[in-house]
Design a protein around this motif. Sequence first.
Motif, short mmCIF file in Angstrom:
data_model
loop_
_atom_site.label_atom_id
_atom_site.label_comp_id
_atom_site.label_asym_id
_atom_site.label_seq_id
_atom_site.Cartn_x
_atom_site.Cartn_y
_atom_site.Cartn_z
N GLU B 178 0.82 -1.22 0.00
CA GLU B 178 0.00 0.00 0.00
C GLU B 178 0.86 1.27 0.00
O GLU B 178 0.53 2.27 -0.65
N ALA B 179 2.00 1.22 0.69
CA ALA B 179 2.83 2.43 0.84
C ALA B 179 3.40 2.93 -0.48
O ALA B 179 3.76 4.10 -0.60
N THR B 180 3.46 2.05 -1.47
CA THR B 180 4.05 2.47 -2.75
C THR B 180 3.00 3.09 -3.67
O THR B 180 3.32 3.52 -4.76
N HIS B 181 1.77 3.13 -3.23
CA HIS B 181 0.70 3.65 -4.09
C HIS B 181 0.95 5.11 -4.47
O HIS B 181 1.12 5.97 -3.61
N LEU B 182 1.00 5.37 -5.78
CA LEU B 182 1.25 6.73 -6.24
C LEU B 182 -0.06 7.52 -6.26
O LEU B 182 -1.08 6.98 -6.66
N PRO B 183 -0.01 8.78 -5.83
CA PRO B 183 -1.23 9.59 -5.90
C PRO B 183 -1.67 9.77 -7.35
O PRO B 183 -0.85 10.12 -8.21
N ASN B 184 -2.96 9.50 -7.62
CA ASN B 184 -3.45 9.76 -8.97
C ASN B 184 -4.09 11.15 -9.03
O ASN B 184 -4.16 11.86 -8.01
N PHE B 185 -4.53 11.53 -10.20
CA PHE B 185 -5.02 12.90 -10.38
C PHE B 185 -6.23 13.18 -9.49
O PHE B 185 -6.42 14.28 -9.02
N PHE B 189 -5.95 16.36 -7.29
CA PHE B 189 -6.59 17.61 -7.72
C PHE B 189 -8.06 17.75 -7.35
O PHE B 189 -8.59 18.85 -7.35
N ALA B 190 -8.73 16.62 -7.11
CA ALA B 190 -10.17 16.72 -6.89
C ALA B 190 -10.44 17.29 -5.50
O ALA B 190 -9.88 16.81 -4.51
N PRO B 191 -11.29 18.31 -5.40
CA PRO B 191 -11.68 18.82 -4.07
C PRO B 191 -12.46 17.75 -3.34
O PRO B 191 -12.99 16.82 -3.96
N GLU B 192 -12.53 17.86 -2.05
CA GLU B 192 -13.25 16.91 -1.20
C GLU B 192 -14.63 16.58 -1.80
O GLU B 192 -15.40 17.49 -2.12
N GLY B 193 -14.92 15.32 -2.03
CA GLY B 193 -16.26 14.93 -2.48
C GLY B 193 -16.50 15.09 -3.97
O GLY B 193 -17.54 14.69 -4.48
N SER B 194 -15.55 15.67 -4.66
CA SER B 194 -15.75 15.86 -6.10
C SER B 194 -15.44 14.56 -6.84
O SER B 194 -14.66 13.73 -6.36
N ARG B 195 -16.05 14.40 -8.03
CA ARG B 195 -15.80 13.21 -8.82
C ARG B 195 -14.71 13.43 -9.86
O ARG B 195 -14.49 12.59 -10.73
N MET B 196 -14.06 14.58 -9.76
CA MET B 196 -13.07 14.94 -10.77
C MET B 196 -11.98 13.86 -10.90
O MET B 196 -11.45 13.40 -9.89
N PHE B 197 -11.69 13.47 -12.15
CA PHE B 197 -10.64 12.48 -12.47
C PHE B 197 -10.89 11.12 -11.84
O PHE B 197 -9.99 10.30 -11.76
N ARG B 198 -12.14 10.88 -11.33
CA ARG B 198 -12.31 9.63 -10.59
C ARG B 198 -12.19 8.42 -11.50
O ARG B 198 -12.72 8.39 -12.60
N GLY B 199 -11.44 7.44 -11.01
CA GLY B 199 -11.28 6.20 -11.75
C GLY B 199 -10.28 6.26 -12.89
O GLY B 199 -10.00 5.26 -13.54
N ALA B 200 -9.73 7.43 -13.12
CA ALA B 200 -8.79 7.56 -14.24
C ALA B 200 -7.38 7.24 -13.75
O ALA B 200 -7.04 7.52 -12.61
N PRO B 201 -6.58 6.64 -14.63
CA PRO B 201 -5.27 6.17 -14.19
C PRO B 201 -4.16 7.23 -14.17
O PRO B 201 -3.06 6.94 -13.72
N ALA B 202 -4.42 8.43 -14.69
CA ALA B 202 -3.34 9.43 -14.73
C ALA B 202 -2.86 9.69 -13.31
O ALA B 202 -3.66 9.84 -12.39
N ASN B 203 -1.55 9.73 -13.16
CA ASN B 203 -1.00 9.88 -11.81
C ASN B 203 0.22 10.79 -11.84
O ASN B 203 0.58 11.35 -12.88
N VAL B 204 0.85 10.86 -10.71
CA VAL B 204 1.96 11.79 -10.52
C VAL B 204 3.10 11.56 -11.52
O VAL B 204 3.90 12.45 -11.80
N THR B 205 3.15 10.37 -12.12
CA THR B 205 4.21 10.07 -13.08
C THR B 205 4.16 11.02 -14.28
O THR B 205 5.18 11.25 -14.93
N PHE B 206 2.95 11.57 -14.55
CA PHE B 206 2.84 12.54 -15.65
C PHE B 206 3.87 13.66 -15.47
O PHE B 206 4.53 14.09 -16.42
N PHE B 207 4.00 14.11 -14.21
CA PHE B 207 4.94 15.21 -13.97
C PHE B 207 6.38 14.76 -14.11
O PHE B 207 7.25 15.51 -14.52
N LEU B 208 6.57 13.48 -13.79
CA LEU B 208 7.90 12.91 -14.01
C LEU B 208 8.24 12.94 -15.51
O LEU B 208 9.37 13.23 -15.90
N SER B 209 7.23 12.67 -16.34
CA SER B 209 7.50 12.66 -17.79
C SER B 209 7.79 14.08 -18.29
O SER B 209 8.61 14.26 -19.19
N LEU B 210 7.15 15.07 -17.67
CA LEU B 210 7.47 16.45 -18.05
C LEU B 210 8.91 16.77 -17.66
O LEU B 210 9.65 17.41 -18.43
#
Lengths: 518, 365
Positions: B178-185, B189-210
Amino acid sequence: MAAPATPAPLALELRGISKAFGPVQANKDISISVRPGTIHGIIGENGAGKSTLMSILYGFYKADSGEIYIRGQKTSIPDSQAAIAAGIGMVFQHFKLVENFTVLENIILGAEDGALLRPSLAKARKELKQLATEYELNVDPDAMIEDLSVGHQQRVEILKALYRQAEILILDEPTGVLTPSEADQLFRILDRLRTEGKTIILITHKLREIMEYTDTVSVMRRGQMTATVKTAETTPEGLAELMVGRKVLLRVDKKPAQPGAEILKIQNLRVIDESGVERVKGIDLTVRAGEIVGIAGVAGNGQSELLEVLGGFQDATGSVQVNGQELPLTGAGSDGQARRAAGIAHVPEDRQKEGLIMEFAAWENSVFGYHHEPEYQNGILMDNKGILTKAADQMERFDVRPPHPHLAAKNFSGGNQQKIVVAREIERNPDVLLIGQPTRGVDIGAIEFIHQQIMNLRDQGKAILLVSVELEEVLSLADRVAVMFDGQIMGERQASETDEKELGLMMAGVSGAQKEAI
Amino acid sequence: MGKMPLWADAILVPLISLLLAAFFSALVILGIGESPVEAFTLMVDGALKRSAGWGYTLYYTTNFIFTGLAVAVAFHARLFNIGGEGQAMIGGVGVALVCLYIPWPHWSLAIVGASIAAALFGAAWAFIPAYLQAKRGSHIVITTIMFNYIAFSVLGYLLVEVLRPTGQMDPASASFPEATHLPNFHEMFAPEGSRMFRGAPANVTFFLSLLACVFVWVLIWKTRLGYDIRSFGFSETAAKYAGISPVRITVIAMLISGALAGMMSVNTTLGESERLILNSTEGAGFVGIAVALMGRNHPIGILMAALLFGFLAQGGAELALWTDIPRELIVVIQALVILFTGALDNMVRMPLEKLFLTLGRKENA
């Protein structure tokens, strides 16, 4: 000028040809008339617009305005097929031959009569025989192009044009790659073609060729035709001035050399190339401080390999010392960077393939080979700003035109490319300067400048090893001349005590000793 | 010589090429009896309209940035690395090993460790073809293709015989702690209770690619090594003259290339599946070739091309989901994009250049 009663029409007439590439006016209102059965020279510095004009004539470019008349007929030449149909043949500076085809196959390439090759080949063989006797153009029809000497490859190009019934033959810098004797043979052939009524247009920057072989000459400068004169009525100095637009010093201003200590000492140097052929067969050579040693010889007799060994990109055996320090000739410490560290700078023979990265900007090229030096670093990055500033300054001082450091090397003319290389190597203040073909494809104005730079370096007490296939250049620059033939040095002469004739014999393999015996 | 303005070269030409590709794609869709307008709307809706769509698009984009950069770095040394797929697979093995066997206290450390492992494993996989090319002249295109197959077999063996927990049916490793779980979008980014980006696989690695984009840009254009690589790529003879060792540059460029390709697995293996699975690369190694081609081997171009291909990948999945258009059609569309932006680039470029020349001349006159 032409007498109205002339019975034969002009072989070729251009009227008011103009061509622009964007803002650059490459040809501006150019008119020429060429009589049949003459050799017409076109001379001008690199970038003067000669090649553009010929490309228009051969259908590579379309003129913006102007008219072309061939044998009195107004002709439009939209592509090279039309040029061939109009009886124009072109021999390019860089041959357009298929290396692993035979002579015969190259000659019919693009002019096959049908899907089957056999009848065309037979026909070509017959015609080739006839052409060979008619014009003394002897080439073995079954030889592979790659096995032929450069001079013979050029003959194949001429034969190709004649096979396509060319009446007007354009030659672009034909002697740039030839030895003196090959050049003589070429001009004998051209002379023969002229007597047979062919018309020849000779593009060159060599004044000597113009003076000796042409009937009329047109001078181009900055896209314009500045003059057309009868060759007999002009002088080399006059032509040079018309070309460059100012008085030019054709002879190098050479003070007597004052040789000092031995700087570069080569002993029993041997080079075996990848295919196992011995290219350099035990050379001994010394270059002193404040002295230019010239290596004369027909291309391919080991001079290139000698330079490559000294420059650090060819393995060898034997001994090379700089300032008494032995240089490794194979393995670690024998690469170009080690050579530069040892005080050797190198203006290579082929600036486009070796001396420059053509796609790099001039400023990037200004440190090529020295880019690992600490002075060009800024922490883990390269000091690109510093390099750029230095390059701009250097280009200004070496009169590189245009002086734009951001321009890619390929966008400079040959002479200016060479100035970029020469500037880079000379400015390092080396103990030894290797310089190969310093002025190949370089225009007169730049030749004068480059020769002067080499002379200055000599007078500062540097050891200079010069390799050139231009005998004239070797004689006028070098203090001592060594002639290479078949990987060996046939003999050394003081430049002041020898002449082209003696060196020419040695270049053909007649050694000094043998000659004295005769 | 007159030249096109930079904006026309960098934006107008690819844009027109894209429109042409879109036009021909539309013809193909018409040909199989579907409505191109509907298909296009569906793709845009699915990939760009909703945040979850973006979450997928950017996930794919991340993969394509890594593999595109990998191809570009090698290409600057005139090496055609077709082995990104295999290097990414083996990179995944590296990620799995460090995540399974090292007890990471926090994801921020895990991602560093996983990146290093992925890069090392990917580089190691690229080393053998590189060495063979540099020392023995074995053509790198052939060897890297072969190494893709070998990588696939190695991965299969490892998953079935070594990493598969006993009793598990599918060929996959155990899930990472569990400790290795990367934060996803969604978490980021989603405010408390929001469904923003829910279920989508984009994660912090995107910034690594930048970051990887910046790294490649600095490497290629700002460092000595980049200078060496480009010199060697443009002219081997000149490189030798300058004292640049062809063997050294071939090997180093391929190591960096392999490392970048390997790092793609941080996104797929650590970021998305959170265990090593058999086909996590999904052909991204090959798409990287198209991305580098379209992006002209420049990080900014690669970023934009990766976005486009990310959109195509996600939009294509949507198409397959909601219409009768088979998913394979997306491959056809991708091929058309590659054809028009890469291979037929001059078809658009040359007339445009002429147009600008005449326009420029009129202005001067």
